[in-house]
Write an enzyme that holds these catalytic residues in place. Structure first.
Site, PDB file in Angstrom:
ATOM      1  N   HIS A   1      18.257  56.770  -0.032  1.00  0.00           N
ATOM      2  CA  HIS A   1      16.993  57.338  -0.512  1.00  0.00           C
ATOM      3  C   HIS A   1      15.904  57.489   0.552  1.00  0.00           C
ATOM      4  O   HIS A   1      14.732  57.160   0.333  1.00  0.00           O
ATOM      5  CB  HIS A   1      16.470  56.506  -1.690  1.00  0.00           C
ATOM      6  CG  HIS A   1      15.647  57.307  -2.664  1.00  0.00           C
ATOM      7  ND1 HIS A   1      14.275  57.440  -2.552  1.00  0.00           N
ATOM      8  CD2 HIS A   1      15.987  58.011  -3.764  1.00  0.00           C
ATOM      9  CE1 HIS A   1      13.819  58.194  -3.551  1.00  0.00           C
ATOM     10  NE2 HIS A   1      14.840  58.544  -4.304  1.00  0.00           N
TER      11      HIS A   1
ATOM     12  N   HIS B   1      22.172  62.165  -4.327  1.00  0.00           N
ATOM     13  CA  HIS B   1      20.740  61.897  -4.087  1.00  0.00           C
ATOM     14  C   HIS B   1      20.584  61.010  -2.845  1.00  0.00           C
ATOM     15  O   HIS B   1      19.653  60.226  -2.761  1.00  0.00           O
ATOM     16  CB  HIS B   1      20.132  61.236  -5.327  1.00  0.00           C
ATOM     17  CG  HIS B   1      18.627  61.246  -5.386  1.00  0.00           C
ATOM     18  ND1 HIS B   1      17.856  62.337  -5.062  1.00  0.00           N
ATOM     19  CD2 HIS B   1      17.745  60.281  -5.750  1.00  0.00           C
ATOM     20  CE1 HIS B   1      16.572  62.031  -5.218  1.00  0.00           C
ATOM     21  NE2 HIS B   1      16.479  60.790  -5.626  1.00  0.00           N
TER      22      HIS B   1
ATOM     23  N   HIS C   1      13.741  59.755 -14.337  1.00  0.00           N
ATOM     24  CA  HIS C   1      14.506  58.697 -13.679  1.00  0.00           C
ATOM     25  C   HIS C   1      15.131  57.788 -14.735  1.00  0.00           C
ATOM     26  O   HIS C   1      14.392  57.202 -15.543  1.00  0.00           O
ATOM     27  CB  HIS C   1      13.582  57.892 -12.750  1.00  0.00           C
ATOM     28  CG  HIS C   1      13.015  58.709 -11.636  1.00  0.00           C
ATOM     29  ND1 HIS C   1      11.900  59.509 -11.792  1.00  0.00           N
ATOM     30  CD2 HIS C   1      13.431  58.884 -10.350  1.00  0.00           C
ATOM     31  CE1 HIS C   1      11.664  60.146 -10.643  1.00  0.00           C
ATOM     32  NE2 HIS C   1      12.567  59.783  -9.764  1.00  0.00           N
TER      33      HIS C   1
ATOM     34  N   ASP D   1      17.224  60.976 -11.818  1.00  0.00           N
ATOM     35  CA  ASP D   1      17.470  60.555 -10.438  1.00  0.00           C
ATOM     36  C   ASP D   1      17.512  59.027 -10.297  1.00  0.00           C
ATOM     37  O   ASP D   1      17.013  58.301 -11.146  1.00  0.00           O
ATOM     38  CB  ASP D   1      16.336  61.056  -9.525  1.00  0.00           C
ATOM     39  CG  ASP D   1      16.362  62.567  -9.322  1.00  0.00           C
ATOM     40  OD1 ASP D   1      17.140  63.248 -10.011  1.00  0.00           O
ATOM     41  OD2 ASP D   1      15.583  63.048  -8.477  1.00  0.00           O
ATOM     42  N   ASP D   2      18.087  58.612  -9.171  1.00  0.00           N
ATOM     43  CA  ASP D   2      17.999  57.244  -8.635  1.00  0.00           C
ATOM     44  C   ASP D   2      18.992  56.236  -9.213  1.00  0.00           C
ATOM     45  O   ASP D   2      18.980  55.083  -8.814  1.00  0.00           O
ATOM     46  CB  ASP D   2      16.578  56.653  -8.752  1.00  0.00           C
ATOM     47  CG  ASP D   2      15.564  57.382  -7.894  1.00  0.00           C
ATOM     48  OD1 ASP D   2      15.937  58.379  -7.238  1.00  0.00           O
ATOM     49  OD2 ASP D   2      14.388  56.976  -7.881  1.00  0.00           O
TER      50      ASP D   2
HETATM   51 ZN   LIG Z   1      14.755  59.640  -6.031  1.00  0.00          ZN
END
Ligand SMILES: [Zn+2]
Length: 226
Positions: A92, A88, A182, A38-39
């Site tokens: 955020h 995503h 991540h 993620d991210d």
């Molecule tokens: Zn995240």
């Protein structure tokens, strides 16, 4: 059944095109695990993509819209190399705290950013912090998005230590599992060669989330793994 399994492995080793080799892996018959990141896209993403390419491993990346706009080339490369891409959100936020229109905007702007960068809008999203509810799921379905959570979280952003992250992944690994990490955490990228090596040794086929669903299309508004 055995012959089928051997064939899949030989295709994988002989270097069939990315998508093709992954399509041959039947998770009903072999032990599969999905690594998810993620991210990103972030500064450390290309090093992770290099490793995954070298190891012929496919993963799933949940991208943040504003970061895709910052680094569209990395998003494009991720898609080109056969990884699955999910939404995503754009900035955020914790989605359940937002009004309907803002949830729709967060998801919609990210669909657009990813489609612009990669040529294809995702069919999956993951809510930031795992914060979600029925209203968020319903709104996501308006963008044709299925929700993807996880079966194990490494808390890599907190551990920030390659050895501890590796130990966490190995502890959480299980058949048909979805592991949350991540690609923006440098220690995670550093830990990946050892993680991939050990998971392969334990017999796991490392696949994308869609591959884990055994060819079934993720259903908009549904949540996986169920
Ligand atoms: Zn995240």
């Amino acid at each position: 059944m055995l012959i089928h399994g051997l064939l899949s492995v030989s295709l994988l080793v002989s270097g069939a095109p990315a998508g093709a080799s992954q399509a041959k892996i039947d998770c009903a018959r072999v032990k599969c695990l999905a690594l998810t990141f993620d991210d990103g896209p972030g500064k450390t993403t290309p090093a992770l993509l290099d490793l995954l390419k070298k190891e012929r491993v496919k993963a799933t990346f949940f991208l943040v819209g504003n970061k895709v706009e910052e680094r569209p080339a990395i998003a494009r490369r991720t898609a080109r190399e056969g990884h699955a891409i999910g939404n995503h959100t754009y900035s955020h936020p914790s989605l359940p705290t937002l009004f309907d229109d803002d949830v729709l905007d967060e998801l919609g702007a990210t669909q657009e950013a990813i489609e612009k960068a990669t040529g294809r809008a995702p069919s999956m999203f993951r809510p930031p912090y795992g914060h979600t509810d029925d209203r968020v799921l319903h709104l996501a379905s308006q963008h044709d998005l299925a929700q993807v959570m996880w079966t194990g979280t490494t808390l890599d952003w907190d551990l920030r230590d390659a050895r501890k992250i590796k130990a966490a992944v190995l502890r959480l690994a299980k058949r048909d599992g979805v592991i949350l990490m991540h690609d923006t955490v440098p220690a995670t990228v550093k830990a990946m060669p050892g993680i991939v090596k050990e998971l392969k040794k334990r017999g796991y086929h490392l696949v994308t989330v869609p591959a884990l669903l055994r060819g079934k299309k993720p259903e908009p508004g549904a949540s996986y793994p169920s």
